[in-house]
Design an enzyme around this catalytic site. Structure first.
Site, PDB file in Angstrom:
ATOM      1  CD  GLU A   8      -1.425  -2.189   2.228  1.00 47.27           C
ATOM      2  OE1 GLU A   8      -0.223  -2.506   2.150  1.00 47.27           O
ATOM      3  OE2 GLU A   8      -2.230  -2.731   3.001  1.00 47.27           O
ATOM      4  CG  ASP A  96      -2.036  -3.517   5.838  1.00 45.21           C
ATOM      5  OD1 ASP A  96      -0.839  -3.823   5.708  1.00 45.21           O
ATOM      6  OD2 ASP A  96      -2.429  -2.364   6.123  1.00 45.21           O
ATOM      7  CG  ASP A  98      -7.096  -4.899   7.527  1.00 41.53           C
ATOM      8  OD1 ASP A  98      -6.809  -4.876   6.314  1.00 41.53           O
ATOM      9  OD2 ASP A  98      -6.972  -3.907   8.274  1.00 41.53           O
ATOM     10  CD  GLU A 100     -10.786  -0.555   3.870  1.00 45.36           C
ATOM     11  OE1 GLU A 100     -11.094   0.091   2.860  1.00 45.36           O
ATOM     12  OE2 GLU A 100     -11.615  -0.980   4.690  1.00 45.36           O
ATOM     13  CE1 TYR A 325      -2.160  -3.533   9.062  1.00 42.08           C
ATOM     14  CE2 TYR A 325      -3.942  -4.964   9.795  1.00 42.08           C
ATOM     15  CZ  TYR A 325      -3.493  -3.899   9.044  1.00 42.08           C
ATOM     16  OH  TYR A 325      -4.366  -3.191   8.256  1.00 42.08           O
ATOM     17  NE  ARG A 327      -6.065   0.727  10.243  1.00 37.30           N
ATOM     18  CZ  ARG A 327      -5.041   1.291   9.627  1.00 37.30           C
ATOM     19  NH1 ARG A 327      -4.096   0.533   9.084  1.00 37.30           N
ATOM     20  NH2 ARG A 327      -4.940   2.603   9.521  1.00 37.30           N
ATOM     21  CG  HIS A 371      -3.504 -14.634  11.764  1.00 39.57           C
ATOM     22  ND1 HIS A 371      -4.690 -15.312  11.656  1.00 39.57           N
ATOM     23  CD2 HIS A 371      -3.101 -14.394  10.492  1.00 39.57           C
ATOM     24  CE1 HIS A 371      -4.997 -15.488  10.374  1.00 39.57           C
ATOM     25  NE2 HIS A 371      -4.053 -14.932   9.661  1.00 39.57           N
TER      26      HIS A 371
END
Length: 864
Positions: A8, A96, A98, A100, A325, A327, A371
């Protein structure tokens, strides 16, 4: 073979590049989402502009099909990615892990349409081991995760684009509704309403200062003749009276000031005796490792970070490979993290501080975003000094490090002692002294919630008592130090306090507890409600505005399910079911938007039935009558009679100050504002030089001075009153000083140009007037007075302002454009500037050390 890896951000790309062979891999950044629903009419493709649904960006009549577009600013990014893909043999989507990130990857495939093998690689930390493992264990795009993200996006668009226009028509322009933001606003408004209707209650007790063996301690009175004294929790906050289920004299005793004073006079001459001593030992476990919401809460409490700042700093730490991560809903720690934590504990604190066994934590049922919990990346548990962090990143990293290590430390053991002391013979008053001793600090050596300095906090937590035993007595004539001695006794009055306003930390906690939204969205929600004018910050408190009250009136009246916390939490559960493939989104979207009681029917009904005047009225009869507050096109205003004894229906209005909070509004304040605004002009005198009247007037933005009448030729000179100046106290002398602003303080020592002080649109200022150049304005601080500020202070403010308007370094000319590259120190940190492009320095780069080559790389990355 050449492999294209897409992430990203440029920072993430730069970090990953360190772990992949440069010859076989090309890493590029998508700069977030490359496409989205159209943000404006100009982004709608020509073939859809005439379609009625195109403004919404969702084709409701075709299974809620979204219209995705690549915005103008992302077209160059797409071209760059397409060019890189044309030269690649494999495509790796490394966004990422998730929803998103999954969605970003899906959109990349939809736009780039690769004809080479595609592999989805996921990792929750950017380390050599994690990247190598991700390359070996790739998978396909998870369509269910994509579907869940898309459903959330469509829901937000349906709510925002459908309800917001109703707010514009019925209340005021530029307002917005949101699926989660409107619930957050409602929570803030409900708390403020509690503050408005709160009735304070007063109650009394006594505080004793005692000593034994030279060791002083305090004790508070709790009972009189075996009846408990009333405390704050015993009063109804709406009436200020004892709660209905409490009988005065039987269940609780409401001590008056006279009674408390009389006891304070007589009890010191009475005998005192230790009646009971109770001791208990409490074992406390360390808190779990951070998830997104708890990191935001603790960074707010300990570091004073906003939720937005916490997520920005955490994002940088993650992208630079320092933390996992950020989030995540999971409290799980990997075996490597646990092993590294236990090793660090043994080295730093000793084996006594290790928990007897590995400590694990259970996540909530809805945890699905990642995770692992937020922890230092890698398997070495390095400190911030070892990875050379500084500033905000160091402070947040230390917080994460301490919390992670604490999870594997031994429990703390604390001994609590309560000593009960009876005083008096006929009327017996019972006092309680509380002590606390830390028997073993355990994890508190490393981490204390809400404290920056665990070692210092341990000392503060100690509250030792002298050795007190049942039967210890104090006799008035006694003067030795061995017995119980009464040193002082004083009556203490208390007044119940209204419920505290939410802070960012407490609002995040409430949203999480109620299951509203996702923790990864809380920062943007809090920023949005402030930006939209629904909330203002006073210190750390989030204060809802009158506009928030009016908007909430409409939302509760017309869209009550949308602002109901349980309904919103159920929506999150449905999104979770979509993410796991258990639920089809289309029937849910149809029922939500078009069904009986759906958003669209409610909007259509509201267009006809909502009375704008009634819905924008904020009324608390018991507290404000006969005045009401309304929110109009130009903001909130008070309406009511000038004479409260006048039975006629004639009313007048006055604008309310921007900084007046609903919870701090009283009947007297509304009356004063109304009278001040409607008492007409006041002539203070005649200006000696201009030979015109000096008038004190009131306008929609507050009181101001004016030179001359309104009908004189030309526009009359006007000057706002300085902050804190009460219009009632303005006489001719003060009015003349204000009217003569701006005033010249002297000359700038270098330019010879004048330095002035005055009041402008944004408040008091000092100004350096420059010949042939833009003037420098510097705002005065709260401690400065525009009428008395001197040249020395003005120069100090101007120099600071002008330093911000100059580059810290000039690196030279860009090798391609020939235009200058400068290094600036901005509000959000240092950055390089070149031909209209600003690019922030990396975390490992400083103003003094950045090179031309590094600056060019940053600028090129920002342009792309």
């Amino acid at each position: 073979m050449k492999r294209l890896v897409v992430v990203e951000s440029p920072t993430k790309a730069r970090t990953i590049r360190n772990f992949l062979p440069r010859s076989g891999y090309q890493i590029e950044a998508s700069m977030g989402h490359i496409r989205d629903l159209p943000a404006s009419a100009s982004e709608i493709p020509a073939e859809y502009k005439d379609e009625e649904w195109s403004r919404l960006g969702v084709r409701v009549d075709n299974g809620f099909e979204p219209l995705y577009v690549v915005s103008k600013k992302k077209r160059d990014v797409v071209k760059q990615l397409q060019k890189a893909l044309d030269e690649a043999d494999e495509l790796y989507i490394a966004t990422d892990e998730d929803r998103e990130g999954e969605s970003i990857g899906w959109h990349l495939l939809e736009v780039l349409k690769p004809d080479v093998p595609v592999r989805r690689m996921v990792f929750h930390e950017i380390t050599q081991e994690a990247i190598e493992a991700a390359l070996e264990n790739t998978r396909d795009i998870d369509e269910d995760l994509v579907e869940a993200q898309q459903t959330r996006r469509i829901l937000d668009r349906l709510v925002g684009y459908t309800i917001s226009p109703l707010l514009w028509r019925k209340i005021k322009p530029k307002l917005s509704a949101g699926r989660v933001q409107s619930v957050a606003v409602r929570l803030l408004v409900m708390r403020e309403k509690e503050r408005i209707t709160f009735m304070p209650a007063t109650y009394w007790d006594l505080k004793a200062q005692l000593a034994k063996a030279g060791i002083p301690f305090d004790a508070d009175m709790t009972h009189l003749n075996d009846v408990r004294l009333a405390q704050g929790r015993d009063f109804d906050q709406d009436t200020g009276r004892l709660k209905d289920d409490l009988e005065e004299g039987k269940d609780v005793l409401l001590l008056s000031e006279d009674q408390a004073t009389a006891l304070a006079d007589t009890l010191p001459t009475e005998p005192w005796r230790v009646a009971d001593v109770k001791t208990r030992t409490r074992t406390k476990n360390p808190p779990p490792p951070f998830i997104t919401s708890t990191l935001q809460q603790e960074a707010s409490r300990k570091l004073g970070f906003t939720a937005n700042r916490t997520m920005r700093v955490a994002q940088k730490l993650y992208e630079n490979g320092h933390i996992t991560y950020m989030r995540t809903d999971s409290k799980n720690l990997s075996k490597e993290a646990i092993a590294a934590s236990r090793s660090s504990i043994e080295t730093r604190y000793g084996s006594d501080y290790l928990s007897d066994s590995v400590r694990t934590y259970t996540s909530s049922d809805s945890a699905q975003e990642a995770h692992e919990a937020i922890r230092p990346a890698g398997n070495a548990m390095k400190t911030s000094d070892e990875i050379r962090l500084s500033g905000q990143q160091k402070r947040l990293y230390d917080l994460i490090w301490e919390r992670t290590v604490a999870t594997q430390m031994a429990d703390s053991r604390i001994q609590y002692t309560n000593v009960y002391i009876d005083a008096g013979s006929e009327d017996v008053a019972r006092f309680r002294a509380s002590g606390k001793t830390i028997l073993f600090p355990g994890f508190l050596r490393a981490y204390v919630e809400g404290s920056d300095d665990p070692e210092a906090d341990l000392e503060d937590r100690e509250r030792p008592l002298p050795d007190l035993s049942v039967g210890d007595e104090s006799v008035p004539a006694r003067t030795d130090d061995d017995g119980l001695n009464v040193q002082a006794l004083e009556p203490v009055g208390h007044e119940t306090k209204p419920p505290s306003r939410y802070t960012e930390a407490s609002l995040v906690k409430m949203l999480e507890e109620e299951g509203i939204g996702r923790p990864s969205t809380y920062a943007s929600i809090i920023s949005t409600i402030q930006r939209r004018g629904y909330v203002r910050k006073e210190g750390s408190a989030l204060v809802p505005t009158f506009t928030a009250f009016a908007t909430n009136n409409l939302m509760e009246a017309q869209f009550n399910p949308l602002v109901d916390v349980h309904f919103t939490a159920e929506m999150e559960e449905i999104l979770d079911h979509i993410a796991t493939g258990e639920k089809d989104p289309e029937p849910y979207l149809r029922d939500f938007f078009l069904g009986e009681g759906g958003v669209q029917p409610r909007v259509e009904d509201g267009q006809e039935t909502i009375d704008p005047r009634a819905i924008s009225t904020i009324d608390f009869p018991e507290q404000w009558d006969p005045y009401v507050v309304r929110v109009g096109k130009y903001g909130p205003y008070v309406e009511g009679p000038l004479d409260e004894s006048d039975d006629s229906e004639d009313t007048v209005t006055a604008s309310l100050p921007e900084d007046l909070s609903p919870g701090d509004t009283t009947r007297q304040k509304l009356k004063d504002i109304l009278e001040e605004a409607n008492k007409g002009d006041r002539v203070l005198g005649v200006h000696p030089d201009a030979d015109m009247p000096v008038l004190l007037k009131s306008g929609p933005y507050g009181p101001y001075m004016q030179l001359g009448e309104d009908d004189q030729p030309g526009k009359p000179k006007r000057v706002s009153l300085p902050p804190g100046v009460d219009p009632a106290e303005v006489d001719f002398e003060l009015g003349l000083k204000i009217m003569n602003l701006p005033r010249e303080l002297g000359e700038h020592p270098e330019t010879g140009n004048p330095i002035e002080a005055g009041i402008g649109r944004y408040g008091p200022f000092v100004r350096h007037t420059k010949s042939g150049a833009k003037d420098t304005y510097a705002s005065l601080k709260k401690s400065d007075d525009v009428l008395t500020v001197d040249l020395e202070r003005a120069m100090e403010l101007i120099e600071k302002k002008e330093a911000k308007n100059k580059p810290q370094r000039v690196l030279g000319e860009h090798p391609e454009t020939g235009k200058t590259i400068e290094v600036w120190d901005g509000r959000y940190g240092p950055y390089v500037k070149h031909s209209g492009t600003n690019a922030s320095l990396g975390d490992d780069q400083t103003i003094e050390d950045i090179t031309m080559e590094e600056a060019v790389e940053l600028i090129n990355a920002k342009k792309s």
